[in-house]
Design an enzyme around this catalytic site. Structure first.
Site, PDB file in Angstrom:
ATOM      1  N   CYS A 397       0.837  -1.200   0.000  1.00  0.00           N
ATOM      2  CA  CYS A 397       0.000   0.000   0.000  1.00  0.00           C
ATOM      3  C   CYS A 397       0.873   1.253   0.000  1.00  0.00           C
ATOM      4  O   CYS A 397       1.738   1.418  -0.851  1.00  0.00           O
ATOM      5  CB  CYS A 397      -0.961  -0.056   1.184  1.00  0.00           C
ATOM      6  SG  CYS A 397      -2.250   1.211   1.172  1.00  0.00           S
ATOM      7  N   ILE A 398       0.695   2.142   0.973  1.00  0.00           N
ATOM      8  CA  ILE A 398       1.473   3.378   1.010  1.00  0.00           C
ATOM      9  C   ILE A 398       2.959   3.092   1.229  1.00  0.00           C
ATOM     10  O   ILE A 398       3.825   3.851   0.784  1.00  0.00           O
ATOM     11  CB  ILE A 398       0.916   4.326   2.097  1.00  0.00           C
ATOM     12  CG1 ILE A 398       1.535   5.709   1.976  1.00  0.00           C
ATOM     13  CG2 ILE A 398       1.130   3.758   3.486  1.00  0.00           C
ATOM     14  CD1 ILE A 398       0.902   6.719   2.917  1.00  0.00           C
TER      15      ILE A 398
END
Length: 661
Positions: A397-398
Site C-alpha cells: 500500500c502506502i
C-alpha cells in the site's frame, strides 16, 4: 356455557353476556362473510409477524380490567417488555447526555459540510434543472417502477405468483432475513427502498456536463445517504430486530443501548462502533506471535528479524515495508494465515519494518524523513546484519508508494542496494486511485490541517479508521450498527477487524504532503516529484518488479495499480488476485481460497492484459515465491537473529506496534 379466549395464546377465559348469547342465536345474514377464511396475505402476516400486545380495552372498560384479563404469563411478559423499554430509553438518554457534556468542552464543528460536497451537489442539481425533459423521463420511470410494484403486490394478495420488481444485489446482507421476502409488508418496504435508492443513484450517475471528479463526489455521497436510510437500519422497519425485541421481552434493546453507551464512552463522546470483541486479542499473545528479535530502531521504525524455520535459507534476505497507516501484524495475524511464518518456511530470511505510532513530537517528520529513516536506514541495517550487498524488498500500500520513490531516488544516485521489489496493492499513478480521491478536496484538506493542529500536529487514528470505513459503509458501519444496537448482540471476535481498528496517527507534515502530492497532483507518475533536490523518474528504475493487484480492491484499484506498473523502466511482472485490499494479499495457500490471474505481457491497457490472462485457483503466494527465490541467491546456513552483528533490543513484535492511538 361457552367461552371465548382473549386474543393471544393462553388468555384467560371470559363469560359471554346474556345479551351476547341471545344475539348469537339469531340468524345473521353476514355470518358467511365473517366466516370466510383470511386472505393468503393476511395469513402470511399472521404467521411471520412478531407477537402482538393485547387489544385496547373496549369503550367504557378500564385499563386495569384489561390487564387483569391477561394470563399470569402474559402479564409478566408485558411488564418485562415495558420495564426493558424504559431501561433502554434511559440508558440511551444518559449516554447522549454524557456525550453532549463532553462535546461542550470541545471546539465547535468546523463546518456543517465537513467534506465540502455542497458545491458539487449544487452543480449536479443545476445540470439536472437545466434538463427538464430528463427530469420528466426520470420521474415517469420512478412512477412506472412503483406501478409495477403495486401490481405485483396486488397479485400476491390474491394468491398469484409475482416476480420481484427490485432485488438486492448479490452479496447484499442487509435483506438476508427471510421475512424481507416472505412477509408481504416487509417485502414491500424492501422493494420500495430499493426502487427509490436505485433510481436516485442512477439519476445522479446519468448527469452530463459535470467535471468527472465532481460527479464522482456526488455519486459517492449519494450512495452514502441511500445506504444510511435503508429500512434495515431502523428498529420499526427491521423484522429481525423486531422479532428479537419481542422474543427477549425488550432485553435486546437494553443490551443494544448498553453497547451504544459503551461505544460512545470509548470514542470520548463520539460514536466509535465496535467491529469486534477487543478483549479477545492482545498483540504479542494471540496476534503478531511469529518469533524473532528487534535488531534496530530509530525514531520512525523498529526493524524485526524473524527466526528461521529451515536449516538453510536464501542468501539474499527479504525486507518488508508495510503501510504506516496500519500496523505490520496484518502479515502475522494467526499462525495459519501468517505471511511472515509462511515466508520463513520457504527458506527466506525475513525482516519487517514496524513503523512508529507517531505523537506530537514527530509532527514535523517529512516524506524525505520516512525515505531516509525508513527505507534507507532499514536496508543499511539488513545489510549489516546479514553481510550482503543487496536485499529484496516488499512495499504494501502506502509503504509501496514510498518504496517506489526510493527506487527512483536510488536510480538517480546510482545506488543498487535493492535486488528486486515487490508491490502489494501499491500505487504509483493516482489518476484512477478510487474513492479515496474524493477525500482530497483542497477545502477538506485545509479543515484536516486545522484538526491536526488542534491535535498537537497529528491526525487521530480514529479519523483514518472512519475514512476507510466510509468506503464500505454497509459492511463496516451499518452491519455493526444493526447487530450491536438494534439486535443487542456482541460483535464476534475477529482478528482482522481487531487489526483494522488498531489504527495509527498521522504526522501533519508527512500526511498533507502525501495527500497533496500524490492524490492531488499525481506528481510521481508525471515525473514532477522532487525529494532532496532529486527529480524522480520511475522510467529509470531497472530493478526487477513483481506487482500484485486485487480484482475487488477499493483502496488501490487494479486499474490504478496497472497504470503504475507500466511506469517502471525494467522488467515488470503484473499479477491480479481475487478479493480485495486485504484478503487479496493475505491469502495463505492452505486456505485454498480465491484465485489469481497471470499474463507475462504488459500491454497498454489493463483490459488487454485481462483478455490474455490465465486464471489459476488458490493463492498467488507460491507463484511469487518462485519468482522471488530466482532472485534470492544461493543457499546458506540459516541466520539466528540473536547471533548477528546487531545486538537484539527486544523480542518481536517489539514495542512500537503496541502503542495505541
Amino acid at each position: 356455557m361457552t367461552e371465548t379466549p382473549v386474543a393471544g395464546a393462553g388468555a384467560a377465559p371470559r363469560k359471554r353476556s346474556a345479551k351476547a348469547k341471545t344475539a348469537s342465536s339469531k340468524p345473521d345474514s353476514n355470518a358467511s362473510a365473517r366466516a370466510k377464511p383470511a386472505s393468503r396475505v393476511e395469513a402470511a402476516k399472521a404467521a411471520t409477524a412478531p407477537p402482538q400486545p393485547p387489544p385496547a380495552p373496549e369503550a367504557g372498560a378500564s385499563a386495569t380490567a384489561s390487564f387483569e384479563m391477561l394470563s399470569a404469563g402474559q402479564r409478566d411478559a408485558l411488564e418485562k417488555l415495558s420495564l426493558n423499554l424504559a431501561r433502554a430509553a434511559m440508558t440511551a438518554q444518559g449516554a447522549i447526555a454524557e456525550a453532549a457534556l463532553r462535546a461542550a468542552d470541545r471546539p465547535a464543528a468546523l463546518t456543517a459540510d465537513p467534506f465540502h460536497v455542497a458545491p458539487a451537489f449544487g452543480e449536479v442539481m443545476a445540470r439536472l434543472a437545466a434538463q427538464p425533459d430528463r427530469l420528466m423521463r426520470a420521474q415517469a420511470d420512478l412512477f412506472n417502477r412503483y406501478m409495477d410494484l403495486w401490481k405485483a403486490s396486488a397479485a400476491r394478495v390474491h394468491g398469484d405468483a409475482a416476480a420481484e420488481i427490485a432485488k438486492p444485489v448479490r452479496g447484499d446482507k442487509r435483506f438476508a432475513d427471510p421475512d424481507w421476502t416472505e412477509n408481504p409488508v416487509f417485502d414491500v418496504i424492501k422493494q420500495s427502498y430499493l426502487i427509490t435508492s436505485d433510481w436516485l443513484n442512477e439519476l445522479v450517475a446519468g448527469v452530463d456536463g459535470v467535471e468527472p471528479l465532481t460527479k464522482r463526489r456526488v455519486e459517492f455521497f449519494t450512495k452514502m445517504l441511500t445506504d444510511a436510510i435503508s429500512p434495515s437500519n431502523f428498529l420499526l422497519s427491521n423484522p429481525a430486530a423486531l422479532r428479537e425485541a419481542m422474543q427477549t421481552h425488550g432485553e435486546s434493546l437494553v443490551k443494544g443501548m448498553e453497547n451504544f453507551a459503551t461505544d460512545l464512552q470509548r470514542g470520548g463522546g463520539q460514536l466509535s462502533i465496535s467491529q469486534t470483541d477487543f478483549t479477545q486479542f492482545k498483540v504479542g499473545e494471540n496476534v503478531a506471535t511469529a518469533p524473532g528479535k528487534v535488531v534496530f530502531q530509530n525514531e520512525l521504525i523498529q526493524l524485526l528479524q524473524f527466526d528461521p524455520t529451515t536449516d538453510e535459507v536464501c542468501e539474499i534476505p527479504l525486507l518488508i515495508f508495510p503501510p504506516w497507516i496500519n500496523k505490520f501484524y496484518i502479515l502475522d495475524l494467526r499462525p495459519e494465515n501468517s505471511m511472515i511464518r509462511w515466508l520463513t518456511s520457504q527458506g527466506l530470511t525475513v525482516f519487517v519494518a514496524s513503523w512508529v505510532n507517531p505523537d506530537a513530537k514527530l509532527a514535523e517528520k517529512t516524506f524525505e524523513d520516512y525515505l531516509h529513516e525508513g527505507i534507507y536506514a532499514a536496508t543499511d541495517a539488513v545489510k549489516r546484519q546479514t553481510g550482503v550487498e543487496t536485499v529484496n524488498t516488499v512495499g504494501y500500500c502506502i509503504g509501496g508508494t514510498l518504496l517506489s520513490c526510493a527506487l527512483a531516488y536510488m536510480a538517480a544516485k546510482g545506488d543498487k542496494r535493492i535486488a528486486s521489489a515487490t508491490f502489494f496493492a501499491a500505487q504509483q499513478d493516482f489518476s484512477e486511485a478510487g474513492d479515496l480521491l474524493l477525500f482530497t478536496n483542497e477545502d477538506w484538506l485545509r479543515d484536516l490541517e486545522v484538526k491536526m493542529d488542534a491535535g498537537g500536529g497529528v491526525l487521530p487514528g480514529q479519523t483514518m479508521a472512519e475514512t476507510f470505513n466510509a468506503l464500505r459503509a454497509n459492511d463496516l458501519i451499518w452491519s455493526f450498527f444493526v447487530n450491536n444496537y438494534l439486535m443487542g448482540k456482541e460483535p464476534r471476535p475477529f482478528d482482522l477487524l481487531f487489526w483494522n481498528a488498531d489504527q495509527t496517527r498521522m504526522p501533519k507534515t508527512l500526511h498533507l504532503y502525501y495527500l497533496r502530492k500524490f492524490y492531488g497532483e499525481n506528481a510521481l507518475a508525471k515525473g514532477e516529484l522532487v525529494l532532496d533536490n532529486v527529480k524522480l523518474d520511475l522510467g529509470k528504475v531497472k530493478t526487477p518488479i513483481y506487482v500484485q493487484s486485487s480484482k475487488e480492491d477499493h483502496i488501490a484499484p487494479y486499474r490504478s495499480v496497472y497504470k503504475g506498473a507500466r511506469l517502471f523502466g525494467g522488467p515488470v511482472n503484473f499479477m491480479m488476485a481475487g478479493s480485495g485490499h486485504i484478503a487479496g494479499v493475505i491469502n495463505a495457500p492452505a486456505a485454498m481460497k480465491y484465485q489469481y490471474w497471470t499474463n507475462p505481457e504488459l500491454p497498454p491497457t489493463v483490459e488487454e492484459w485481462m483478455a490474455g490472462a490465465v486464471e489459476h485457483p488458490g493463492s498467488w503466494w507460491p507463484n511469487w515465491a518462485a519468482w522471488l527465490k530466482a532472485r534470492s541467491g544461493k543457499q546458506i546456513p540459516a541466520r539466528d537473529p540473536a547471533k548477528g552483528p546487531l545486538k537484539p533490543l527486544e523480542d518481536a513484535p517489539g514495542s512500537y506496534v503496541k502503542v495505541k492511538s
